[in-house]
Design a protein around this motif. Sequence first.
Motif, PDB file in Angstrom:
ATOM      1  N   VAL A 428     -13.555 -12.068  36.677  1.00  0.00           N
ATOM      2  CA  VAL A 428     -12.303 -12.457  37.323  1.00  0.00           C
ATOM      3  C   VAL A 428     -12.553 -12.787  38.781  1.00  0.00           C
ATOM      4  O   VAL A 428     -13.101 -11.974  39.533  1.00  0.00           O
ATOM      5  CB  VAL A 428     -11.252 -11.341  37.181  1.00  0.00           C
ATOM      6  CG1 VAL A 428     -10.006 -11.676  38.010  1.00  0.00           C
ATOM      7  CG2 VAL A 428     -10.883 -11.146  35.718  1.00  0.00           C
ATOM      8  N   THR A 429     -12.126 -13.978  39.193  1.00  0.00           N
ATOM      9  CA  THR A 429     -12.258 -14.406  40.589  1.00  0.00           C
ATOM     10  C   THR A 429     -10.919 -14.474  41.299  1.00  0.00           C
ATOM     11  O   THR A 429     -10.874 -14.580  42.527  1.00  0.00           O
ATOM     12  CB  THR A 429     -12.919 -15.802  40.655  1.00  0.00           C
ATOM     13  OG1 THR A 429     -12.099 -16.744  39.931  1.00  0.00           O
ATOM     14  CG2 THR A 429     -14.309 -15.771  40.042  1.00  0.00           C
ATOM     15  N   VAL A 430      -9.849 -14.407  40.541  1.00  0.00           N
ATOM     16  CA  VAL A 430      -8.507 -14.469  41.134  1.00  0.00           C
ATOM     17  C   VAL A 430      -8.205 -13.135  41.812  1.00  0.00           C
ATOM     18  O   VAL A 430      -8.589 -12.081  41.324  1.00  0.00           O
ATOM     19  CB  VAL A 430      -7.459 -14.769  40.041  1.00  0.00           C
ATOM     20  CG1 VAL A 430      -6.058 -14.790  40.648  1.00  0.00           C
ATOM     21  CG2 VAL A 430      -7.763 -16.088  39.374  1.00  0.00           C
ATOM     22  N   SER A 431      -7.509 -13.194  42.911  1.00  0.00           N
ATOM     23  CA  SER A 431      -7.116 -11.986  43.628  1.00  0.00           C
ATOM     24  C   SER A 431      -5.590 -11.882  43.663  1.00  0.00           C
ATOM     25  O   SER A 431      -4.890 -12.890  43.578  1.00  0.00           O
ATOM     26  CB  SER A 431      -7.668 -11.981  45.060  1.00  0.00           C
ATOM     27  OG  SER A 431      -7.169 -13.079  45.785  1.00  0.00           O
ATOM     28  N   GLY A 432      -5.108 -10.664  43.808  1.00  0.00           N
ATOM     29  CA  GLY A 432      -3.675 -10.431  43.931  1.00  0.00           C
ATOM     30  C   GLY A 432      -3.394  -9.585  45.150  1.00  0.00           C
ATOM     31  O   GLY A 432      -4.309  -9.166  45.863  1.00  0.00           O
ATOM     32  N   GLN A 433      -2.116  -9.375  45.423  1.00  0.00           N
ATOM     33  CA  GLN A 433      -1.753  -8.603  46.602  1.00  0.00           C
ATOM     34  C   GLN A 433      -2.158  -7.135  46.454  1.00  0.00           C
ATOM     35  O   GLN A 433      -2.202  -6.603  45.379  1.00  0.00           O
ATOM     36  CB  GLN A 433      -0.234  -8.694  46.822  1.00  0.00           C
ATOM     37  CG  GLN A 433       0.216  -9.999  47.437  1.00  0.00           C
ATOM     38  CD  GLN A 433       0.258 -11.157  46.428  1.00  0.00           C
ATOM     39  OE1 GLN A 433      -0.037 -10.977  45.249  1.00  0.00           O
ATOM     40  NE2 GLN A 433       0.613 -12.334  46.911  1.00  0.00           N
TER      41      GLN A 433
END
Length: 433
Positions: A428-433
């Motif tokens: 996973v390369t997506v980031s979240g808050q």
Amino acid sequence: MNDWPDAWSDENRGSRYGRGSASAQPESARVMRQVRRGPAGQPGQDGYGPGPAAPPYAGGVPQQPSYVNGGGDSAYGNGNGYDGYNTGQVYGGGGPGGPGGGRGPRPAPNWRRRIKWTAITVTTLLVVTTVATYFWADSKLNREVDLSKVIDRPETGEGTNYLIVGSDSRAGMSADDKKKLHTGSAEGKRTDSMMILHTGGNGDTLISLPRDSNVTIPQFRGSESGKVRPSLGANKLNAAYAIDGPTLLVRTVEYNTGLHIDHYVEIGFAGFANIVDAVGGVEIDIPKGGMKDTKSGADFTAGKQTLNGEQSLAFVRTRYALAGSDLDRTKNQQKFLNALASQVATPGTILNPFKLYPTMGAGLDSLIVDKDMGLYDLGKMFWAMKGVNGGDGKSMNMPISGSTGGNLVWDKAKVKTLVEQLNNDETVTVSGQ
């Protein structure tokens, strides 16, 4: 039948004292063939041979038998004779220990054989205990959720996806319990926390779903009626659970993400607190400034401290003491669940039956899972959460782009990329808050 030794008859018995006699005098000592009385006498002078019988006692004193060295035909062997006293030896020839027949030296223990049988015994006990524990634990799982009732499901991707739910269920709690845990007395159940845990070959990912997320509640089949219900449109994510329980929540998550949920796990307030107490508390680092929330009961100073069940529940429920509200609360929930999983998986818990069995009992009694959930799946979930906490995976919130009407709006582009990476079991390369 004549019961006397050979060549003796009733007429040779002298004065007939002894067996069957009315006289009070005992009969003279019987002498076996190999025993002789002193110097050899003339036949008939000792009262036992042919001829006149001699008085049994001379001068009122019983005549004692005299034992002398016998010949080679002695019954005691070796021609050594018997002197009238028992020396405690076993007569009749030498034995392993020598002429007296004593024991020889004790043979050395066969350590190889002892070690082999000890290993077999220990291994057998471990296998029996493990099998018995497995069936005991498996029988305690509450498999209440039937995911086959969920309609229009996405295709199954690579890896495994768990939907982990913390509910505000107060089932089994007394009035004192509700007061102590600051749960209130609201009827029904709502979801206090929701997370997706993905396990796979490229690292594990834990994603929190804020309960105030703005989502669409799609068309669904009622869990009780079995009838298909129309879509309810835009709503808060936790409303799905309140409307029709776990199956509608799974249906809503799948519809809004495109992820196939393989397993469902739910735990209520009381069960959560019991697990923490059974494991002996969980160490948490409270951020600078401390934490105080009258609604959840949280009242913590800053720094590392071990929280018991009551304090842990207050920590994960705290919302109003945090600047970021629901997003910060989901971070605290992830932080705590990771720490709890790490604590449960320590050797101090697993290898200590006085901790392991109470912890398993408290956890299994309070968990609600889907009908296809097994102990292996549950163990895999906990080990994955421990790995995420240890840095072997990633924890994040669902990507947020803004809000509408007080509800959080997901970032559709990032969510699409995130779901593609999870379905393909990619890093996973997506980031979240």
